[in-house]
Every structure is written in structure tokens, then in C-alpha cells.
Write an enzyme that holds these catalytic residues in place. Structure first.
Site, PDB file in Angstrom:
ATOM      1  CB  SER A  96     -31.141 -25.264 -18.597  1.00  0.00           C
ATOM      2  OG  SER A  96     -30.645 -24.194 -19.111  1.00  0.00           O
TER       3      SER A  96
ATOM      4  CB  THR B 289     -24.429 -23.208 -20.219  1.00  0.00           C
ATOM      5  OG1 THR B 289     -24.048 -22.306 -19.180  1.00  0.00           O
ATOM      6  CG2 THR B 289     -23.811 -24.600 -19.582  1.00  0.00           C
TER       7      THR B 289
ATOM      8  CE  LYS C 221     -24.293 -19.324 -23.475  1.00  0.00           C
ATOM      9  NZ  LYS C 221     -24.843 -18.183 -22.954  1.00  0.00           N
TER      10      LYS C 221
ATOM     11  N   GLY D 148     -18.622  -6.150 -19.121  1.00  0.00           N
ATOM     12  CA  GLY D 148     -18.098  -7.526 -19.596  1.00  0.00           C
ATOM     13  C   GLY D 148     -18.313  -7.493 -21.142  1.00  0.00           C
TER      14      GLY D 148
ATOM     15  N   GLY E 142     -19.096 -14.058 -24.043  1.00  0.00           N
ATOM     16  CA  GLY E 142     -20.074 -14.371 -25.007  1.00  0.00           C
ATOM     17  C   GLY E 142     -21.570 -13.759 -24.713  1.00  0.00           C
TER      18      GLY E 142
ATOM     19  CB  THR F 212     -19.044  -9.272 -15.358  1.00  0.00           C
ATOM     20  OG1 THR F 212     -19.721  -8.981 -14.069  1.00  0.00           O
ATOM     21  CG2 THR F 212     -18.654  -8.023 -16.242  1.00  0.00           C
TER      22      THR F 212
ATOM     23  CG  MET G  44     -23.671 -16.553 -10.666  1.00  0.00           C
ATOM     24  SD  MET G  44     -23.192 -16.675 -12.474  1.00  0.00           S
ATOM     25  CE  MET G  44     -21.884 -18.021 -12.317  1.00  0.00           C
TER      26      MET G  44
ATOM     27  CG  LEU H 255     -27.219 -10.721 -19.258  1.00  0.00           C
ATOM     28  CD1 LEU H 255     -27.300  -9.316 -19.429  1.00  0.00           C
ATOM     29  CD2 LEU H 255     -26.092 -11.356 -20.181  1.00  0.00           C
TER      30      LEU H 255
ATOM     31  N   GLY I  76     -31.839 -11.087 -14.447  1.00  0.00           N
ATOM     32  CA  GLY I  76     -31.482 -12.143 -15.231  1.00  0.00           C
ATOM     33  C   GLY I  76     -32.785 -13.114 -15.676  1.00  0.00           C
TER      34      GLY I  76
HETATM   35  P1  NAP Z   1     -17.870 -15.418 -20.322  1.00  0.00           P
HETATM   36  O1  NAP Z   1     -18.079 -15.705 -21.841  1.00  0.00           O
HETATM   37  O2  NAP Z   1     -17.196 -16.111 -19.341  1.00  0.00           O
HETATM   38  O3  NAP Z   1     -17.555 -13.677 -19.957  1.00  0.00           O
HETATM   39  C1  NAP Z   1     -17.666 -13.214 -18.766  1.00  0.00           C
HETATM   40  C2  NAP Z   1     -17.233 -11.325 -18.849  1.00  0.00           C
HETATM   41  O4  NAP Z   1     -17.265 -11.170 -17.694  1.00  0.00           O
HETATM   42  C3  NAP Z   1     -15.785 -11.544 -19.542  1.00  0.00           C
HETATM   43  O5  NAP Z   1     -15.777 -10.320 -20.200  1.00  0.00           O
HETATM   44  C4  NAP Z   1     -15.071 -11.356 -18.051  1.00  0.00           C
HETATM   45  O6  NAP Z   1     -13.661 -10.795 -18.341  1.00  0.00           O
HETATM   46  C5  NAP Z   1     -15.892 -10.596 -17.214  1.00  0.00           C
HETATM   47  N1  NAP Z   1     -15.511 -10.930 -15.902  1.00  0.00           N
HETATM   48  C6  NAP Z   1     -15.397 -12.224 -15.232  1.00  0.00           C
HETATM   49  N2  NAP Z   1     -15.028 -12.182 -13.946  1.00  0.00           N
HETATM   50  C7  NAP Z   1     -14.914 -10.980 -13.963  1.00  0.00           C
HETATM   51  C8  NAP Z   1     -14.290 -10.121 -12.825  1.00  0.00           C
HETATM   52  N3  NAP Z   1     -14.172 -10.543 -11.518  1.00  0.00           N
HETATM   53  N4  NAP Z   1     -14.159  -8.643 -12.813  1.00  0.00           N
HETATM   54  C9  NAP Z   1     -14.414  -8.154 -13.994  1.00  0.00           C
HETATM   55  N5  NAP Z   1     -14.829  -8.689 -15.169  1.00  0.00           N
HETATM   56  C10 NAP Z   1     -15.016 -10.072 -14.919  1.00  0.00           C
HETATM   57  O7  NAP Z   1     -19.264 -15.476 -19.812  1.00  0.00           O
HETATM   58  P2  NAP Z   1     -20.948 -15.275 -20.461  1.00  0.00           P
HETATM   59  O8  NAP Z   1     -21.395 -16.322 -20.881  1.00  0.00           O
HETATM   60  O9  NAP Z   1     -20.959 -14.079 -21.168  1.00  0.00           O
HETATM   61  O10 NAP Z   1     -21.773 -14.941 -19.188  1.00  0.00           O
HETATM   62  C11 NAP Z   1     -21.840 -13.683 -18.263  1.00  0.00           C
HETATM   63  C12 NAP Z   1     -22.788 -13.878 -17.227  1.00  0.00           C
HETATM   64  O11 NAP Z   1     -24.130 -13.700 -17.763  1.00  0.00           O
HETATM   65  C13 NAP Z   1     -22.926 -15.116 -16.234  1.00  0.00           C
HETATM   66  O12 NAP Z   1     -23.274 -14.772 -14.984  1.00  0.00           O
HETATM   67  C14 NAP Z   1     -23.874 -15.875 -17.056  1.00  0.00           C
HETATM   68  O13 NAP Z   1     -24.565 -16.842 -15.979  1.00  0.00           O
HETATM   69  C15 NAP Z   1     -25.039 -14.812 -17.417  1.00  0.00           C
HETATM   70  N6  NAP Z   1     -25.874 -15.177 -18.492  1.00  0.00           N
HETATM   71  C16 NAP Z   1     -27.006 -15.313 -18.095  1.00  0.00           C
HETATM   72  C17 NAP Z   1     -28.082 -15.826 -19.076  1.00  0.00           C
HETATM   73  C18 NAP Z   1     -29.598 -15.629 -18.658  1.00  0.00           C
HETATM   74  O14 NAP Z   1     -30.181 -16.166 -19.123  1.00  0.00           O
HETATM   75  N7  NAP Z   1     -29.872 -14.886 -17.825  1.00  0.00           N
HETATM   76  C19 NAP Z   1     -27.625 -16.091 -20.194  1.00  0.00           C
HETATM   77  C20 NAP Z   1     -26.178 -16.066 -20.428  1.00  0.00           C
HETATM   78  C21 NAP Z   1     -25.308 -15.578 -19.662  1.00  0.00           C
HETATM   79  P3  NAP Z   1     -12.439 -11.339 -19.183  1.00  0.00           P
HETATM   80  O15 NAP Z   1     -12.691 -11.474 -20.665  1.00  0.00           O
HETATM   81  O16 NAP Z   1     -11.244 -10.295 -18.823  1.00  0.00           O
HETATM   82  O17 NAP Z   1     -12.129 -12.684 -18.512  1.00  0.00           O
END
Ligand code: NAP
Length: 268
Positions: free
Chosen positions: A20, A63, A67, A125, A128, A183, A187, A210, A233
Site C-alpha cells: 500500500s 489490513t 478489518k 475461503g 474478511g 484464501t 501467496m 485475490l 489480485g
Molecule cells: P482472513 O480473514 O485471514 O481469511 C482467510 C481465509 O482463508 C479464511 O477462511 C481461512 O480459513 C482460509 N485459509 C487460510 N489458510 C488456509 C489454508 N492453509 N487452507 C485452507 N484455508 C485457509 O484473510 P483475508 O483478509 O480474507 O485475506 C484473504 C486473502 O485475500 C489474502 O491473501 C489477502 O492478501 C488477499 N486480499 C487481497 C486484496 C487485494 O486487494 N487484492 C484485498 C484483501 C485481501 P480459516 O477461517 O479456517 O482460518
């Protein structure tokens, strides 16, 4: 007299992955905005909110993992952010903190050429970012199938945004029009992993990851190989950042040339 520079920030823990400040600072310069974004990393959201006020931060990008936890410290939350129960942007208006969710704008931007209405969308996933995806897809009248390792979280999304929860076994026999990874699998540094078995991929699909670092994840590489349309993403990252700058500056800054400028920065 030289005007003092407006301080902006990104907060989170850890913050090593965040691009960012890099993107915002380049866009501020390009747009002639007298502002600078810094990264403030800390484990405690209460401490971070105090810092926003003390340093008079104008725009704060939020981030992982704050959130949702930031919401209780805000004076107001806009309706989109309320629906997703997630805030990724805080605007400080004379000490009053207002929360927004520009991830939704980023998702809308990334999916601008993808038909969603009545299409079958697999959402991987249930965190958030998945909430923002579910909100957008359900508003666009897509049929969402949720796949999450924590089933209870997927069931909560189903309750709020419609659709159905599926299992790893179910998905092998379903034809998906769109696949969205929300998810962090794939990454950096674990770039060799994909959240999805290749057998689910097919040529007529759109596959949106994403994850923006790397630009082309293993999932996108697999999807490209079968002839699917892929979306990185990076597109969402650009869309959500441009909207953050509009909220902060009060100006319409979104244009094709600004999008291309941001793309060039992030892709080289
Ligand atoms: P989050 O709230 O931590 O949610 C992550 C999700 O992924 C949860 O459902 C988690 O499951 C699941 N997960 C994590 N590790 C896993 C694994 N090894 N196997 C299976 N499921 C898994 O994170 P978030 O904020 O939603 O972000 C998710 C992704 O989106 C990240 O990579 C982030 O960088 C990306 N993102 C990108 C942007 C963009 O602008 N491109 C914006 C926001 C986010 P559990 O609930 O079981 O832990």
C-alpha cells in the site's frame, strides 16, 4: 509558505507483505496530492487507533488482522462496510473516524468484465475478504458455492448472503462459471501451492485470485494452462486503492490512465 504534508498510514500485523505505501505514494505524486503514506505495524488495535488520532492520520488503510476489530473504535461506519462487517479504510474527519470497505470496490473493478448474474461462483475461503466477495456476488445475483476449511464460517456467509456450502468431494462433479480464491494459499513465500484441485478447472471459466503477490499464482497458472480467463489480485488492489484516494481527497481520480499507471508500477 510550504503546506505541511498530510500523513496517511497502513496499519496491520505483520505488515511485511503490504504494497500500500508503495502504490499510494506513487499515486499521490502522480495526482499532485501533498500526502505520504507510512506503515505502522503493531499487534494491538487500540494502540493503533490512538496513533491515528495522535498523528492526525488522514487516510488509514486497514489490513489483516484488524478489518473487523477496528469497527468498535469508529464514530461511523458506512452502509457497505456495515453489511460486510469489515472495514479496510478509515477516514479521519477532524478527529471523527469513519470506516469504509473499498475491498468491495476493488472486487467490482476486478470483475468488471465477468458475467455474474445467474452464474455459478465457487468461493474459496470465508474470512474478511471472502465476506466482501460474497456481498458483491450476491448483489450481482450470482449463485455462490462456499468452500472453506472452517465450515461454520462458510455457513455464516450462506446465512447472510445466500448460496450453499459445498465440500471438497462435491466440487469435482459441479461445473463452475467463476472461481474466486479468497484464501492466502499461493501467496509469497508459499508460491508453489494452489487452493484447488486442477480437475475443477475448465476452459470456459473465469478464475480470480485475490492474492496479488505473486501477480500470477499457482492457481492462475493452472487455470491459464487449461484455457480459462484469469484475473490477478493486482486488479482488486488497484481498484480498492484508487477508491481509498477518492474518499481521502474528495476528488474523482479513477481513470484509465491512472489504472494503467498503477498497473505498470505493480507489474514491473
Ligand atoms: P482472513 O480473514 O485471514 O481469511 C482467510 C481465509 O482463508 C479464511 O477462511 C481461512 O480459513 C482460509 N485459509 C487460510 N489458510 C488456509 C489454508 N492453509 N487452507 C485452507 N484455508 C485457509 O484473510 P483475508 O483478509 O480474507 O485475506 C484473504 C486473502 O485475500 C489474502 O491473501 C489477502 O492478501 C488477499 N486480499 C487481497 C486484496 C487485494 O486487494 N487484492 C484485498 C484483501 C485481501 P480459516 O477461517 O479456517 O482460518
Amino acid at each position: 509558505m510550504k503546506k505541511t504534508i498530510q500523513k496517511n498510514a497502513v496499519i496491520g500485523y505483520p505488515l511485511g507483505h503490504s504494497k500500500s505505501p508503495f502504490l499510494h505514494n506513487a499515486l499521490y505524486k502522480k495526482l499532485g496530492l501533498n500526502a505520504k503514506m507510512v506503515a505502522i505495524e503493531h499487534r494491538d488495535i487500540k494502540f493503533l487507533v490512538q496513533k491515528i488520532k495522535q498523528l492526525n492520520i488522514g487516510l488509514c488503510a486497514i489490513t489483516m488482522p484488524f478489518k473487523q476489530s477496528v469497527i468498535k473504535y469508529l464514530n461511523k461506519v458506512d452502509s457497505q462496510a456495515k453489511k460486510t462487517q469489515a472495514v479496510n479504510t478509515v477516514i479521519n474527519k477532524k478527529g471523527k473516524l469513519i470506516g469504509y470497505n473499498t475491498d468491495i470496490d476493488g472486487i467490482k473493478f476486478a470483475l468488471r468484465s465477468v458475467p455474474i448474474k445467474n452464474k455459478t461462483v465457487l468461493l474459496l475461503g470465508a474470512g474478511g475478504a471472502a465476506r466482501a466477495v460474497a456481498f458483491f456476488v450476491s448483489s450481482a445475483k450470482g449463485k455462490i458455492l462456499y468452500l472453506s476449511r472452517t465450515k461454520v464460517k462458510a455457513l455464516k456467509l450462506q446465512q447472510e448472503f445466500g448460496g450453499i456450502v459445498v465440500s471438497q468431494k462435491d466440487i469435482k462433479s459441479i461445473k463452475f462459471d467463476v472461481i474466486i480464491n479468497a484464501t492466502p494459499i499461493g501467496m509469497k513465500p508459499l508460491v508453489q501451492f494452489s487452493p484447488l484441485n486442477k480437475v475443477v478447472l475448465s476452459p470456459k471459466q473465469y478464475v480470480f485470485d485475490l492474492v496479488y503477490n505473486p501477480v500470477e499464482t499457482q492457481l492462475l497458472k493452472d487455470a491459464k494452462r487449461v484455457g480459462a480467463e484469469i484475473i490477478s489480485g493486482v486488479e482488486m488492489f488497484i481498484g480498492q486503492a484508487i477508491r481509498q484516494i477518492e474518499l481521502f481527497s474528495g476528488r474523482k481520480v479513477n481513470s484509465e490512465s491512472i489504472q494503467n499507471f498503477a498497473r505498470k508500477l505493480l507489474l514491473t
